[in-house]
Enzyme design. Structure first.
Site, PDB file in Angstrom:
ATOM      1  N   ASP A   1      21.869  88.244  29.749  1.00 32.34           N
ATOM      2  CA  ASP A   1      23.129  87.753  30.276  1.00 32.34           C
ATOM      3  C   ASP A   1      23.565  86.554  29.442  1.00 32.34           C
ATOM      4  O   ASP A   1      22.878  86.204  28.485  1.00 32.34           O
ATOM      5  CB  ASP A   1      22.978  87.348  31.760  1.00 32.34           C
ATOM      6  CG  ASP A   1      22.078  86.123  31.942  1.00 32.34           C
ATOM      7  OD1 ASP A   1      21.487  85.644  30.954  1.00 32.34           O
ATOM      8  OD2 ASP A   1      21.967  85.653  33.084  1.00 32.34           O
TER       9      ASP A   1
ATOM     10  N   ASP B   1      24.588  82.468  30.074  1.00 31.84           N
ATOM     11  CA  ASP B   1      24.617  81.417  31.097  1.00 31.84           C
ATOM     12  C   ASP B   1      25.469  80.252  30.625  1.00 31.84           C
ATOM     13  O   ASP B   1      25.307  79.790  29.489  1.00 31.84           O
ATOM     14  CB  ASP B   1      23.183  80.906  31.353  1.00 31.84           C
ATOM     15  CG  ASP B   1      22.217  82.052  31.624  1.00 31.84           C
ATOM     16  OD1 ASP B   1      22.272  82.607  32.732  1.00 31.84           O
ATOM     17  OD2 ASP B   1      21.435  82.410  30.715  1.00 31.84           O
TER      18      ASP B   1
ATOM     19  N   ASP C   1      26.580  84.211  34.048  1.00 33.14           N
ATOM     20  CA  ASP C   1      26.376  83.235  35.135  1.00 33.14           C
ATOM     21  C   ASP C   1      27.095  81.952  34.767  1.00 33.14           C
ATOM     22  O   ASP C   1      26.988  81.491  33.627  1.00 33.14           O
ATOM     23  CB  ASP C   1      24.884  82.897  35.309  1.00 33.14           C
ATOM     24  CG  ASP C   1      24.065  84.076  35.824  1.00 33.14           C
ATOM     25  OD1 ASP C   1      24.669  85.039  36.340  1.00 33.14           O
ATOM     26  OD2 ASP C   1      22.822  84.029  35.721  1.00 33.14           O
TER      27      ASP C   1
HETATM   28  P1  UTP Z   1      17.873  83.587  32.625  1.00 26.40           P
HETATM   29  O1  UTP Z   1      17.284  84.447  33.673  1.00 26.40           O
HETATM   30  O2  UTP Z   1      19.268  83.877  32.243  1.00 26.40           O
HETATM   31  O3  UTP Z   1      16.890  83.649  31.382  1.00 26.40           O
HETATM   32  O4  UTP Z   1      17.745  82.096  33.148  1.00 26.40           O
HETATM   33  P2  UTP Z   1      17.140  83.421  29.833  1.00 26.40           P
HETATM   34  O5  UTP Z   1      16.089  82.496  29.381  1.00 26.40           O
HETATM   35  O6  UTP Z   1      18.565  83.036  29.571  1.00 26.40           O
HETATM   36  O7  UTP Z   1      16.816  84.811  29.224  1.00 26.40           O
HETATM   37  P3  UTP Z   1      17.756  86.116  29.104  1.00 26.40           P
HETATM   38  O8  UTP Z   1      18.013  86.290  27.668  1.00 26.40           O
HETATM   39  O9  UTP Z   1      19.007  85.875  29.891  1.00 26.40           O
HETATM   40  O10 UTP Z   1      16.949  87.232  29.670  1.00 26.40           O
HETATM   41  C1  UTP Z   1      17.957  80.964  32.343  1.00 26.40           C
HETATM   42  C2  UTP Z   1      17.370  79.764  32.995  1.00 26.40           C
HETATM   43  O11 UTP Z   1      18.107  79.415  34.145  1.00 26.40           O
HETATM   44  C3  UTP Z   1      17.270  79.187  35.231  1.00 26.40           C
HETATM   45  C4  UTP Z   1      16.033  80.009  34.964  1.00 26.40           C
HETATM   46  O12 UTP Z   1      14.909  79.443  35.562  1.00 26.40           O
HETATM   47  C5  UTP Z   1      15.932  79.992  33.465  1.00 26.40           C
HETATM   48  O13 UTP Z   1      15.107  78.931  33.052  1.00 26.40           O
HETATM   49  N1  UTP Z   1      17.951  79.610  36.467  1.00 26.40           N
HETATM   50  C6  UTP Z   1      18.457  80.858  36.580  1.00 26.40           C
HETATM   51  C7  UTP Z   1      18.070  78.716  37.485  1.00 26.40           C
HETATM   52  O14 UTP Z   1      17.604  77.566  37.380  1.00 26.40           O
HETATM   53  N2  UTP Z   1      18.694  79.106  38.649  1.00 26.40           N
HETATM   54  C8  UTP Z   1      19.205  80.360  38.803  1.00 26.40           C
HETATM   55  O15 UTP Z   1      19.768  80.667  39.871  1.00 26.40           O
HETATM   56  C9  UTP Z   1      19.089  81.253  37.741  1.00 26.40           C
HETATM   57 MN    MN Z   2      20.218  84.127  30.425  1.00 27.98          MN
END
Ligand code: UTP
Ligand code: MN
Length: 496
Positions: free
Chosen positions: A330, A332, A420
């Site tokens: 995804d 973020d 997100d």
């Molecule tokens: P992600 O699941 O998007 O992982 O969460 P990522 O490292 O970006 O990997 P990919 O490429 O998308 O698979 C990113 C960070 O955001 C935190 C997670 O703990 C992770 O460290 N997070 C995610 C939160 O703190 N709260 C949430 O509700 C979701």
């Molecule tokens: Mn991510």
């Protein structure tokens, strides 16, 4: 007179009948009486293992009494387990063999009680180092620099399969052990040539080393291959690959006999929720990796939407892409505004605008539940309280340098992408940025380090010093590392 003990756990006076306790299978090993500790193992797994052992001719006691010769425990930390055992009022406890589940597993495989080895002893969750020695590599990911270059992919992939499989079985201990081991190996600037080379490294227990040894020797691991071909693992992996289906739901459906997407969709009694329906609708697109170019294009599109509402806001990419990853599952983003208390309203407006633009395919908006009075949060890895949204956006190919990632033969000219956006208030920005940048393992270890080494509580909102009984303010990530007494680790070095 000498009470001869012919081997571990030989009884002085065997009980005559097993009626009422032992129902199935004939008893083959009269001298061994097992007791399985339910704590951590869980009731259903305990009952499954009990039946398994009985079917192989073992006596398994339902109640822990002085009759028991072997106590078998899973995932229990030595200190906690001993404290629990000592509280049971047993006279024979010093004579009992307290074994790790690995002894049980080995015995089931051999079909007889196997000889005890050191690997069968209950171990502390973390291998402890002899006093005075200084490890060159830290057991905490937040004290290691881990880039996207992984020199031990064969090993870490294997560990991650096993970690995931334990996660599906809700066995947190072994799951975490394999995750930590994988994370440790990812930080090494060299490829592990042989087991001896890992001697001084932390986080590698007996089991991880056994898997490692097989792979280093034969290029493959029996345990990993068994897991990969395991029908339950395959089904849960498939089901959880759908947006909106977690391990609990996947497990429930698996237990009902469902094995494929067709099974789920054809089952009249299953009511998919909106998230799951969307998950199936865009399955092909959102299970395909998102590229850096796509992430950049989405950043521009959202930024434009933000600018159209207020010039006084900032959008920053976090997550894997901030750590320099080429692909992600995804994208973020963190959205903030200088105006105090306006972040929530801003996020709602941004969502509205994307809706008007016709690019909003799915939106799960979560309003703020942030309340400084409820901090610090003691629940580890709980959801944070900032306003946020989990989206699926329509990304046009023409907006992406080189076009969107697509399946062969797909000429729609667009794809769906998971995005997100989280919107913390300005004074929480550094904490939110640090928390959302990840990796998950890096965050876990930051929090563990804060708690264990500094008596501090860290989460996505704040850092609390338990000794001083106060919150520590931070404007930047560097401030937080400094409060923790840690060397600053750049985002691209946090791929733990
Ligand atoms: P992600 O699941 O998007 O992982 O969460 P990522 O490292 O970006 O990997 P990919 O490429 O998308 O698979 C990113 C960070 O955001 C935190 C997670 O703990 C992770 O460290 N997070 C995610 C939160 O703190 N709260 C949430 O509700 C979701
Ligand atoms: Mn991510």
């Amino acid at each position: 007179m000498l009470h001869a003990r012919v081997g571990p756990g030989v009884r002085k006076r065997p009980r005559p009948a097993e009626a009422g306790v032992q129902r199935q299978g004939e008893v083959k090993f009269r001298d061994v009486r097992l007791y399985l500790v339910e704590r951590k193992m869980g009731r259903s797994r305990r009952s499954f293992l009990t039946q398994l052992a009985r079917s192989k001719g073992f006596i398994v006691e339902d109640v822990l009494s002085d009759e028991v010769t072997h106590v078998v425990s899973e995932d229990n930390e030595a200190a906690g387990l001993w404290a629990w055992l000592k509280g049971r009022g047993l006279k024979e406890l010093p004579k009992m063999q307290v074994m790790d589940i690995s002894w049980f597993t080995d015995s089931m495989r051999e079909g007889k009680p196997v000889a005890m080895e050191t690997s069968h002893c209950i171990q502390d969750t973390l291998p402890t180092l002899p006093e005075g020695s200084t490890p060159t590599v830290s057991q905490y990911a937040c004290q290691r620099r881990t880039t996207t270059e992984n020199n031990n992919k064969i090993l870490t992939d294997a560990f991650e399969v096993l970690a995931e499989s334990y996660e599906f079985s809700e066995m947190e201990g072994p799951c975490l052990a394999f995750r930590r081991a994988a994370s440790l190996l990812k930080s090494l600037p060299w490829a592990v040539p042989c087991l001896e080379a890992t001697q001084d490294l932390p986080c590698l227990g007996e089991r991880t080393k056994a898997v490692m040894e097989e792979i280093l020797q034969y290029g493959r691991s029996f345990e990993v291959e068994k897991t990969l071909s395991d029908e339950r693992y395959q089904t849960l992996k498939l089901f959880t690959s759908v947006f909106g289906i977690g391990p609990k739901t996947a497990d429930r459906w698996h237990r009902r006999g469902l094995r494929s997407f067709t099974d789920i969709l054809a089952e009249p009694s299953i009511q998919l929720n909106r998230m799951q329906r969307t998950g199936f609708l865009h399955y092909g697109d959102i299970s395909r990796a998102v590229s850096k170019a796509e992430a950049r294009a989405l950043g521009n599109i959202i930024d434009e939407a933000v600018r159209a509402i207020t010039p006084d806001a900032a959008l920053a990419v976090t997550g894997g892409f901030r750590r320099g990853k080429e692909f992600g599952h995804d994208v973020d983003f963190l959205l903030t505004t200088q105006e105090r208390g306006k972040e929530e309203g801003l996020l709602v407006k941004v969502i509205d605008r994307m809706k008007q633009q016709g690019i909003l395919l799915y939106c799960d908006y979560q309003a703020s539940t942030f309340d400084m009075d409820k901090l610090p949060c003691h629940r580890f890895e709980a959801m944070d309280h900032f306003p946020k949204c989990f989206l699926i956006l329509r990304l046009e190919s023409r907006h992406v340098e080189g076009g969107v990632q697509r399946a062969e033969g797909d000429d729609r000219g667009w794809r769906a992408v998971r995005v997100d956006i989280v919107s913390p208030p300005m004074e929480r920005y550094a904490f939110a940025l640090l928390g959302w940048t990840g990796s998950r393992q890096f965050e876990r270890d930051l929090r563990r380090f804060a708690r264990m080494e500094r008596r501090m509580l860290l989460d996505n909102h704040a850092l609390y010093d338990k000794t001083k009984e106060e919150f520590l303010a931070a404007e930047t990530e560097k401030d937080i590392f400094a409060h923790l007494g840690l060397e600053y680790i750049e985002p691209w070095q946090r791929n733990a």
